[in-house]
Motif scaffolding. Structure first.
Motif, PDB file in Angstrom:
ATOM      1  N   GLN A 216      70.856  28.852  24.084  1.00 38.35           N
ATOM      2  CA  GLN A 216      69.632  28.403  24.718  1.00 38.35           C
ATOM      3  C   GLN A 216      69.092  29.399  25.736  1.00 38.35           C
ATOM      4  O   GLN A 216      67.889  29.514  25.920  1.00 38.35           O
ATOM      5  CB  GLN A 216      69.877  27.075  25.451  1.00 38.35           C
ATOM      6  CG  GLN A 216      70.084  25.863  24.567  1.00 38.35           C
ATOM      7  CD  GLN A 216      70.384  24.656  25.439  1.00 38.35           C
ATOM      8  OE1 GLN A 216      71.383  24.633  26.140  1.00 38.35           O
ATOM      9  NE2 GLN A 216      69.508  23.681  25.410  1.00 38.35           N
TER      10      GLN A 216
ATOM     11  N   ALA B 206      59.817  19.000  28.615  1.00 38.00           N
ATOM     12  CA  ALA B 206      60.574  19.852  27.698  1.00 38.00           C
ATOM     13  C   ALA B 206      59.976  21.245  27.558  1.00 38.00           C
ATOM     14  O   ALA B 206      60.689  22.201  27.276  1.00 38.00           O
ATOM     15  CB  ALA B 206      60.667  19.191  26.324  1.00 38.00           C
TER      16      ALA B 206
ATOM     17  N   HIS C 293      72.141  16.536  34.495  1.00 41.81           N
ATOM     18  CA  HIS C 293      71.476  15.606  33.584  1.00 41.81           C
ATOM     19  C   HIS C 293      71.832  15.984  32.152  1.00 41.81           C
ATOM     20  O   HIS C 293      72.075  17.156  31.845  1.00 41.81           O
ATOM     21  CB  HIS C 293      69.968  15.676  33.765  1.00 41.81           C
ATOM     22  CG  HIS C 293      69.485  15.182  35.097  1.00 41.81           C
ATOM     23  ND1 HIS C 293      69.565  15.948  36.254  1.00 41.81           N
ATOM     24  CD2 HIS C 293      68.924  14.006  35.463  1.00 41.81           C
ATOM     25  CE1 HIS C 293      69.071  15.258  37.256  1.00 41.81           C
ATOM     26  NE2 HIS C 293      68.668  14.079  36.809  1.00 41.81           N
ATOM     27  N   SER C 294      71.829  15.009  31.278  1.00 44.96           N
ATOM     28  CA  SER C 294      72.110  15.291  29.870  1.00 44.96           C
ATOM     29  C   SER C 294      70.948  16.032  29.213  1.00 44.96           C
ATOM     30  O   SER C 294      71.139  16.834  28.289  1.00 44.96           O
ATOM     31  CB  SER C 294      72.404  13.993  29.118  1.00 44.96           C
ATOM     32  OG  SER C 294      71.316  13.094  29.241  1.00 44.96           O
ATOM     33  N   SER C 295      69.728  15.786  29.680  1.00 45.87           N
ATOM     34  CA  SER C 295      68.542  16.455  29.138  1.00 45.87           C
ATOM     35  C   SER C 295      67.389  16.248  30.110  1.00 45.87           C
ATOM     36  O   SER C 295      67.469  15.418  31.023  1.00 45.87           O
ATOM     37  CB  SER C 295      68.173  15.892  27.763  1.00 45.87           C
ATOM     38  OG  SER C 295      67.834  14.521  27.868  1.00 45.87           O
ATOM     39  N   LEU C 296      66.312  17.005  29.903  1.00 43.05           N
ATOM     40  CA  LEU C 296      65.097  16.787  30.672  1.00 43.05           C
ATOM     41  C   LEU C 296      64.292  15.648  30.060  1.00 43.05           C
ATOM     42  O   LEU C 296      64.384  15.383  28.859  1.00 43.05           O
ATOM     43  CB  LEU C 296      64.245  18.056  30.671  1.00 43.05           C
ATOM     44  CG  LEU C 296      64.815  19.300  31.352  1.00 43.05           C
ATOM     45  CD1 LEU C 296      63.816  20.446  31.222  1.00 43.05           C
ATOM     46  CD2 LEU C 296      65.152  19.041  32.800  1.00 43.05           C
TER      47      LEU C 296
ATOM     48  N   TYR D 286      72.265  27.405  34.001  1.00 39.27           N
ATOM     49  CA  TYR D 286      71.652  26.095  34.211  1.00 39.27           C
ATOM     50  C   TYR D 286      70.134  26.233  34.270  1.00 39.27           C
ATOM     51  O   TYR D 286      69.599  27.199  34.822  1.00 39.27           O
ATOM     52  CB  TYR D 286      72.152  25.462  35.522  1.00 39.27           C
ATOM     53  CG  TYR D 286      73.643  25.300  35.547  1.00 39.27           C
ATOM     54  CD1 TYR D 286      74.264  24.187  34.988  1.00 39.27           C
ATOM     55  CD2 TYR D 286      74.448  26.291  36.111  1.00 39.27           C
ATOM     56  CE1 TYR D 286      75.645  24.059  34.998  1.00 39.27           C
ATOM     57  CE2 TYR D 286      75.830  26.168  36.125  1.00 39.27           C
ATOM     58  CZ  TYR D 286      76.414  25.051  35.558  1.00 39.27           C
ATOM     59  OH  TYR D 286      77.785  24.928  35.565  1.00 39.27           O
TER      60      TYR D 286
ATOM     61  N   TYR E 243      65.894  17.984  38.408  1.00 37.44           N
ATOM     62  CA  TYR E 243      66.761  17.839  37.244  1.00 37.44           C
ATOM     63  C   TYR E 243      67.510  19.151  37.030  1.00 37.44           C
ATOM     64  O   TYR E 243      66.930  20.232  37.168  1.00 37.44           O
ATOM     65  CB  TYR E 243      65.952  17.535  35.988  1.00 37.44           C
ATOM     66  CG  TYR E 243      65.177  16.243  36.000  1.00 37.44           C
ATOM     67  CD1 TYR E 243      65.692  15.092  35.391  1.00 37.44           C
ATOM     68  CD2 TYR E 243      63.928  16.171  36.603  1.00 37.44           C
ATOM     69  CE1 TYR E 243      64.969  13.903  35.390  1.00 37.44           C
ATOM     70  CE2 TYR E 243      63.210  14.983  36.605  1.00 37.44           C
ATOM     71  CZ  TYR E 243      63.738  13.857  36.002  1.00 37.44           C
ATOM     72  OH  TYR E 243      63.019  12.686  36.007  1.00 37.44           O
TER      73      TYR E 243
ATOM     74  N   PRO F 253      61.256  13.997  28.165  1.00 39.35           N
ATOM     75  CA  PRO F 253      60.491  14.635  27.086  1.00 39.35           C
ATOM     76  C   PRO F 253      59.229  15.350  27.558  1.00 39.35           C
ATOM     77  O   PRO F 253      58.887  16.414  27.042  1.00 39.35           O
ATOM     78  CB  PRO F 253      60.148  13.461  26.160  1.00 39.35           C
ATOM     79  CG  PRO F 253      61.223  12.451  26.418  1.00 39.35           C
ATOM     80  CD  PRO F 253      61.572  12.581  27.869  1.00 39.35           C
TER      81      PRO F 253
ATOM     82  N   ARG G  58      60.169  25.295  35.777  1.00 41.15           N
ATOM     83  CA  ARG G  58      61.426  25.554  35.054  1.00 41.15           C
ATOM     84  C   ARG G  58      62.040  26.806  35.668  1.00 41.15           C
ATOM     85  O   ARG G  58      61.423  27.874  35.659  1.00 41.15           O
ATOM     86  CB  ARG G  58      61.161  25.742  33.556  1.00 41.15           C
ATOM     87  CG  ARG G  58      60.679  24.477  32.858  1.00 41.15           C
ATOM     88  CD  ARG G  58      59.979  24.784  31.541  1.00 41.15           C
ATOM     89  NE  ARG G  58      60.867  25.333  30.542  1.00 41.15           N
ATOM     90  CZ  ARG G  58      61.626  24.603  29.717  1.00 41.15           C
ATOM     91  NH1 ARG G  58      61.608  23.284  29.793  1.00 41.15           N
ATOM     92  NH2 ARG G  58      62.406  25.187  28.810  1.00 41.15           N
TER      93      ARG G  58
ATOM     94  N   VAL H  37      70.141  20.845  34.058  1.00 40.95           N
ATOM     95  CA  VAL H  37      70.852  20.701  32.783  1.00 40.95           C
ATOM     96  C   VAL H  37      71.592  22.003  32.486  1.00 40.95           C
ATOM     97  O   VAL H  37      71.144  23.094  32.861  1.00 40.95           O
ATOM     98  CB  VAL H  37      69.896  20.347  31.619  1.00 40.95           C
ATOM     99  CG1 VAL H  37      69.218  19.009  31.862  1.00 40.95           C
ATOM    100  CG2 VAL H  37      68.856  21.432  31.418  1.00 40.95           C
TER     101      VAL H  37
END
Length: 250
Positions: free
Chosen positions: A240, A14, A6-9, A208, A232, A11, A185, A234
């Motif tokens: 990060q 997050a 995925h490009s991002s989680l 990841y 998901y 919102p 997460r 990313v």
């Protein structure tokens, strides 16, 4: 196999929340379609075709609840870009899936990105009575099939007696039409979605972030509880990784 990323989680996912970290969800928001739908579904089809015994299990008395969750999902799908007919469903990626009500979880596993676990009350605890689990995050369906909530969470360090009681109360209290959701997460070196055990060396650097959106809903007719899991993944860059590692929750 190419990574499905995925490009991002979303919102709302997050940042982590303290365990168990549940919040109300909209009645129909336990099924979602995202930008990886076609690729995730191709992987699910592959697993169901080649390793069905590893990713799908149903106890002898779970058919009724499994058929009910399929019916509930079918009512949601048209709003997500599916064309639902009496015998065939046309999916957003163009596939046509035959509705096999005698195989409800096998059918659902080919329609939606979510893994689906069914838990039913047996005496004082909810027990896993059926599941389609194509994308496990370091656990095997065969190890959890037919087991109660407490035993399912035995390996989770944070799942102590107090949290076990809170989770059981949550499962007892969830009401039809009013699902709850939470997310975790997890850091992985390998982006593969089907990971019944972590691949690669234990000291491999995390590359990841994997996050599961988990919904808990009560079926109105059978009163079974459904636990849906939307996965998901990313990619992390070096900057990060250290920050995210401090936010990991189970």
């Amino acid at each position: 196999m190419a990574a499905i990323l995925h490009s991002s989680l979303p919102p709302e996912m997050a940042r982590p929340r303290p365990l168990p970290g549940v919040a109300p969800a909209a009645a129909d928001d336990w099924v979602r379609v995202d930008e990886t739908y076609a690729r995730q579904m191709a992987r699910r089809e592959q697993l169901l075709d080649r390793a069905r015994a590893d990713v799908l299990w149903m106890g002898a008395d779970a058919l009724d609840a499994a058929q009910e969750v399929l019916t509930e999902a079918l009512a949601i799908l048209p709003r997500l870009g599916f064309a639902v007919g009496p015998e065939i469903v046309r999916c957003p990626d163009g596939r046509r899936v035959t509705l096999r009500r005698e195989d409800p979880l096998g059918t659902l596993g080919r329609l939606v990105q979510e893994d689906i676990c069914i838990l039913e009350k047996r005496r004082d605890e909810h027990v896993l009575t059926a599941a389609v689990l194509c994308f496990p995050a370091s656990w095997r369906l065969a190890d959890k099939a037919g087991r109660p909530l407490g035993a399912i969470h035995d390996p989770v360090a944070a799942y102590d007696a107090d949290l076990a009681r809170r989770v059981q109360r949550l499962f007892d209290g969830v009401r039809p039409g009013r699902p709850l959701w939470r997310h975790n997460r997890l850091l992985y070196a390998d982006p593969e979605l089907h990971q019944p055990w972590r691949s690669g060396p234990d000291d491999a650097p995390a590359a990841y972030l994997r996050s599961e959106r988990q919904c808990i809903l009560r079926l109105a007719r059978t009163r079974a509880v459904v636990f849906s899991i939307h996965s998901y993944v990313v990619a992390l860059d070096a900057a990060q990784s250290e920050d995210v590692a401090q936010d990991v929750v189970g």
